[in-house]
Design a protein around this motif. Sequence first.
Motif, PDB file in Angstrom:
ATOM      1  N   PHE A  19       0.833  -1.266  -0.060  1.00 22.65           N
ATOM      2  CA  PHE A  19       0.012   0.078   0.207  1.00 22.65           C
ATOM      3  C   PHE A  19       0.844   1.344  -0.007  1.00 22.65           C
ATOM      4  O   PHE A  19       0.396   2.315   0.629  1.00 22.65           O
ATOM      5  CB  PHE A  19      -0.922  -0.039   1.298  1.00 22.65           C
ATOM      6  CG  PHE A  19      -1.909  -1.203   1.259  1.00 22.65           C
ATOM      7  CD1 PHE A  19      -2.518  -1.529   0.079  1.00 22.65           C
ATOM      8  CD2 PHE A  19      -2.122  -2.059   2.368  1.00 22.65           C
ATOM      9  CE1 PHE A  19      -3.474  -2.755   0.221  1.00 22.65           C
ATOM     10  CE2 PHE A  19      -3.012  -2.978   2.310  1.00 22.65           C
ATOM     11  CZ  PHE A  19      -3.731  -3.445   1.390  1.00 22.65           C
ATOM     12  N   GLY A  20       1.992   1.261  -0.807  1.00 24.10           N
ATOM     13  CA  GLY A  20       2.836   2.373  -0.753  1.00 24.10           C
ATOM     14  C   GLY A  20       3.511   2.767   0.444  1.00 24.10           C
ATOM     15  O   GLY A  20       3.821   4.096   0.660  1.00 24.10           O
ATOM     16  N   ARG A  48      -0.103   8.336  -5.656  1.00 20.06           N
ATOM     17  CA  ARG A  48      -1.536   8.251  -6.311  1.00 20.06           C
ATOM     18  C   ARG A  48      -2.599   7.236  -5.313  1.00 20.06           C
ATOM     19  O   ARG A  48      -2.140   6.642  -4.601  1.00 20.06           O
ATOM     20  CB  ARG A  48      -1.500   7.565  -7.793  1.00 20.06           C
ATOM     21  CG  ARG A  48      -0.597   8.347  -8.716  1.00 20.06           C
ATOM     22  CD  ARG A  48      -0.758   7.735 -10.292  1.00 20.06           C
ATOM     23  NE  ARG A  48      -0.876   6.451 -10.269  1.00 20.06           N
ATOM     24  CZ  ARG A  48      -0.514   5.718 -11.117  1.00 20.06           C
ATOM     25  NH1 ARG A  48      -0.029   6.483 -12.525  1.00 20.06           N
ATOM     26  NH2 ARG A  48      -0.630   4.403 -11.495  1.00 20.06           N
ATOM     27  N   GLY A  49      -3.856   7.549  -5.926  1.00 23.09           N
ATOM     28  CA  GLY A  49      -4.730   6.718  -4.989  1.00 23.09           C
ATOM     29  C   GLY A  49      -4.558   5.354  -5.215  1.00 23.09           C
ATOM     30  O   GLY A  49      -5.380   4.658  -4.096  1.00 23.09           O
ATOM     31  N   ASP A  50      -3.862   4.881  -6.092  1.00 23.77           N
ATOM     32  CA  ASP A  50      -3.790   3.404  -6.374  1.00 23.77           C
ATOM     33  C   ASP A  50      -2.463   2.937  -5.587  1.00 23.77           C
ATOM     34  O   ASP A  50      -1.999   1.917  -5.782  1.00 23.77           O
ATOM     35  CB  ASP A  50      -3.925   3.026  -7.652  1.00 23.77           C
ATOM     36  CG  ASP A  50      -2.660   3.741  -8.389  1.00 23.77           C
ATOM     37  OD1 ASP A  50      -2.210   4.415  -8.059  1.00 23.77           O
ATOM     38  OD2 ASP A  50      -2.605   3.267 -10.078  1.00 23.77           O
ATOM     39  N   ARG A  90      -5.435   3.815   4.142  1.00 18.69           N
ATOM     40  CA  ARG A  90      -6.280   4.692   3.486  1.00 18.69           C
ATOM     41  C   ARG A  90      -7.874   4.817   4.114  1.00 18.69           C
ATOM     42  O   ARG A  90      -8.404   5.505   4.322  1.00 18.69           O
ATOM     43  CB  ARG A  90      -6.242   4.950   1.960  1.00 18.69           C
ATOM     44  CG  ARG A  90      -5.159   5.363   1.555  1.00 18.69           C
ATOM     45  CD  ARG A  90      -5.341   5.520  -0.262  1.00 18.69           C
ATOM     46  NE  ARG A  90      -4.169   5.686  -0.852  1.00 18.69           N
ATOM     47  CZ  ARG A  90      -3.757   7.067  -1.251  1.00 18.69           C
ATOM     48  NH1 ARG A  90      -4.252   7.996  -0.416  1.00 18.69           N
ATOM     49  NH2 ARG A  90      -2.436   7.391  -1.830  1.00 18.69           N
ATOM     50  N   THR A  91      -8.158   3.336   4.019  1.00 19.76           N
ATOM     51  CA  THR A  91      -9.514   3.022   4.537  1.00 19.76           C
ATOM     52  C   THR A  91      -9.788   2.445   5.935  1.00 19.76           C
ATOM     53  O   THR A  91     -10.721   2.362   6.333  1.00 19.76           O
ATOM     54  CB  THR A  91     -10.010   2.007   3.722  1.00 19.76           C
ATOM     55  OG1 THR A  91      -9.243   0.810   3.397  1.00 19.76           O
ATOM     56  CG2 THR A  91     -10.184   2.675   2.097  1.00 19.76           C
TER      57      THR A  91
END
Length: 276
Positions: A19-20, A48-50, A90-91
């Motif tokens: 996840f980066g 980025r978001g991905d 992120r979530t």
Amino acid sequence: MPEHIAGTSDLRGDCSRCFGLCCVALPFAASADFAFDKSAGKPCVNLRGDHRCGIHAELRPKGFTGCTVYDCFGAGQKVSQITFGGRDWRTGSKADARRMFEVFPVVRQLHELLRYMAEALTLPAVRPLRGELRALREETERLTRLAPEELATLDVAAHREDVSQLLLRASESARAGVRGKRKDRRGADLLGARLKGADLRGISLRGACLIAADLTGADLRGADLIGADLRDADLTDADLTGAFFLTQPQVDAARGSAGTRLPGSVTRPVHWAAGR
């Protein structure tokens, strides 16, 4: 790294399963390696978001050389997919995100140690130490699978010291067959040193500072390079055949040429051909 080092298939960064984390958990400062400051736990503006880097193909020209020479040794996907069971920072909860960023550097250190031990087990001269190496490797792997709360309080420095002592014994055994008395240059300050054509066969350069050193045409066969800082070192036409504990990030941070001979544990950086 090449597959012929047994047990290393999971010790390479796989961004598609991460996840980066390196782009968020780790801090960096504006320098020759990074274009701006970033604090720990703050996502890089290029992420980025991905969880992919938005400037990955242009990292060097845009001032992010530091990113191109970093390797998590597989810790990113271990923390993302195993330690946290695929929960995205992120979530997920803020507490989970903070803990994920906290344990990522710990697991990264453990994975780096696993990589060194896997290589040590391939060295013919360390046969008498293989039992100890395998046992410590299994213990290190067990530690990487601890729960987040346990990883956060793990005394990784103490464990690293235990592994380092065993790797030192392995190094001494592997270099014992090199003819002639070899000076120990562990931790030596060789910043910008003029070592063109130097005979460094079987020498210990563990933790040595070789930043911007001129190693053009140097003979580093069978040298121990664990932890050596090779940033901007000139390895043009140098012979590193049989050098051990050399990692891809170290090679990526150096400069070299088509004439540079490398051990099979690393690959020739693409940017060497471009002279960057």
